[in-house]
Design an enzyme around this catalytic site. Structure first.
Site, PDB file in Angstrom:
ATOM      1  CE1 TYR A 103     -27.123 -14.220 100.900  1.00 52.15           C
ATOM      2  CE2 TYR A 103     -25.702 -15.289  99.292  1.00 52.15           C
ATOM      3  CZ  TYR A 103     -25.869 -14.468 100.397  1.00 52.15           C
ATOM      4  OH  TYR A 103     -24.774 -13.925 100.999  1.00 52.15           O
ATOM      5  N   GLY A 104     -31.187 -19.195  98.105  1.00 50.15           N
ATOM      6  CA  GLY A 104     -32.562 -19.645  98.216  1.00 50.15           C
ATOM      7  C   GLY A 104     -33.023 -20.480  97.037  1.00 50.15           C
ATOM      8  CB  VAL A 106     -34.604 -20.545  91.533  1.00 48.26           C
ATOM      9  CG1 VAL A 106     -35.143 -19.769  90.333  1.00 48.26           C
ATOM     10  CG2 VAL A 106     -33.449 -19.789  92.172  1.00 48.26           C
ATOM     11  CG  ASP A 233     -20.815 -16.628  93.594  1.00 45.75           C
ATOM     12  OD1 ASP A 233     -19.764 -17.298  93.468  1.00 45.75           O
ATOM     13  OD2 ASP A 233     -21.916 -17.145  93.856  1.00 45.75           O
TER      14      ASP A 233
END
Length: 431
Positions: A103-104, A106, A233
């Site tokens: 999701y993005g 880090v 997940d």
């Protein structure tokens, strides 16, 4: 006036926000255009001085054709300040990239207040709202207060994540949000030892090591299920090792909260090789959420022992077919005990109704060393987290726009309310 400036400067010194395209923190296209215009405008101004025409004549950084060297210096200083501040976000110094999650981005972040390092995940609010799997909260109960915006639902789930407190769950420290931008910054505790395993690998675990990691993951997952959260997940790369060698579950980005006994799911999320058969059947029928996590934990244990997933294919449709139809096969090497194989087999039963339950996993002979090392009871392992309206209101810290912050700080430095980036602007006030 001077005292007022000092007070304002003191407040602003505690708030620093960063955005740089070359360091992985990206402005969305509609927001980033402003900073690009700033750079283009500076170039245009230089072109103007040298007699070249500029296509950016309407930009506020562009002045008359006779711009002075002094005004260009002011623009350059403004942009230099922008670059300098762009490596900070409030009290956090942003450092190197740690990886790219589902999701993005880090990044490593150093907190200058408590002198500790953290992992900062940078997410797109638009993407979170588009993803139906991001901790969707059920509609408000009767008499409950309706959420004013879709983003408020995300904030409510963030409030829940911040209150999760378990030794086997990654701690969410704080969340920063600039309302004028698309990015949301989530600050997590840093796990320096990284992922438990990088799959595929030939470096498999001993059963004792695998058991210790599995027991930690089981307790963490039980805690999430107790909070009525399905992770969706679970996999080795989402199990991180702390300084004491224990496993913590990370990346709740596709998790979902549920009401009642279990979540009814209609869409798949997470990593394909860890999907359960019911999630890849192509049917519109609903299926339960808890068995999804049990299956994924079973695949994870298989990876611990054999270094790879039991069902593999480069083609997604073929992979789905194998997950649904192929029997579970254990390689001859490395050698794995029949007790461990028995647990994996029960966790990877294709019918979710016949699949082993979490309570049964916890008391399996392989997990407990034949009863000599029982896991903590659910009563001792779990406590119910409740989220109040105040929790939701305070879960996200609002931060100002970067360009506004740098502009005001530049004004304070000059003790002038003249915009240093504008050309031929008159001073409104001076002290």
């Amino acid at each position: 006036m001077e005292n007022a400036l000092k007070d304002t400067e003191k407040k602003l010194s505690k708030v620093k926000l960063g955005n740089r395209s070359d360091s992985g923190i990206l402005l969305p296209s509609n927001e980033g255009s402003e900073n690009r215009d700033d750079v283009n405008a500076l170039k245009a101004s230089k072109e103007s001085d040298s007699g070249h025409s500029s296509p950016h004549s309407t930009n506020p950084f562009n002045g008359s054709q006779g711009s002075s060297a002094k005004s260009i210096d002011g623009k350059a200083e403004f942009l230099q300040n922008l670059e300098k501040e762009s490596e900070k976000l409030n009290q956090y110094h942003l450092k190197e990239d740690l990886g790219q999650g589902s999701y993005g981005m880090v990044r490593l972040a150093y907190n200058e207040d408590d002198k500790n390092h953290y992992a900062m995940k940078i997410l797109s609010k638009k993407k979170l709202l588009r993803q139906a799997g991001f901790l969707r909260r059920p509609p408000p109960r009767k008499g409950g207060k309706k959420m004013s915006t879709p983003l408020d639902k995300v904030y409510q789930e963030i409030a829940l994540l911040k209150k999760l407190d378990h030794p086997n769950i990654i701690k969410l420290v704080e969340v920063l949000d600039d309302p004028g931008q698309d990015k949301l910054y989530m600050v997590f505790e840093l796990m320096r030892k990284g992922e438990v395993m990088d799959v595929p690998t030939t470096e498999t675990f001993t059963e004792d090591k695998a058991r210790n990691y599995f027991r930690d993951a089981t307790l963490g997952l039980e805690y999430l299920h107790f909070q009525k959260i399905i992770h969706r997940d679970i996999k080795p790369s989402n199990l991180l090792i702390d300084d004491q060698g224990h496993v913590k579950i990370a990346d709740l980005g596709v998790s979902q909260e549920f009401i009642g006994h279990d979540l009814e799911v209609t869409t798949s999320a997470g990593t394909p090789a860890f999907h359960a058969p019911e999630a890849v059947s192509g049917s519109d029928e609903k299926y339960q959420g808890k068995p999804l996590d049990i299956w994924a934990l079973g695949i994870t244990l298989y990876c611990f022992m054999y270094g790879n997933c039991p069902f593999q294919s480069e083609h997604i449709l073929e992979l789905h077919s194998k997950i649904q139809e192929d029997p579970l096969v254990f390689p001859d090497s490395p050698k794995v005990s029949s007790s461990c194989k028995d647990l994996i087999t029960k966790m990877l039963i294709k019918d979710p109704l016949k699949r082993i339950k979490m309570s049964e996993v916890k008391v399996h002979p392989w997990v407990t060393c034949n009863g000599s090392s029982p896991l903590t009871s659910e009563k001792d392992n779990c406590h119910l987290v409740t989220v109040t309206e105040e929790d939701v209101k305070t879960c996200v810290k609002q931060i100002p726009r970067l360009d506004t912050l740098i502009l005001v700080k530049a004004m304070l430095k000059r003790k002038s309310f003249r915009n240093p980036a504008f050309n031929n602007s008159s001073e409104l006030t001076k002290t």
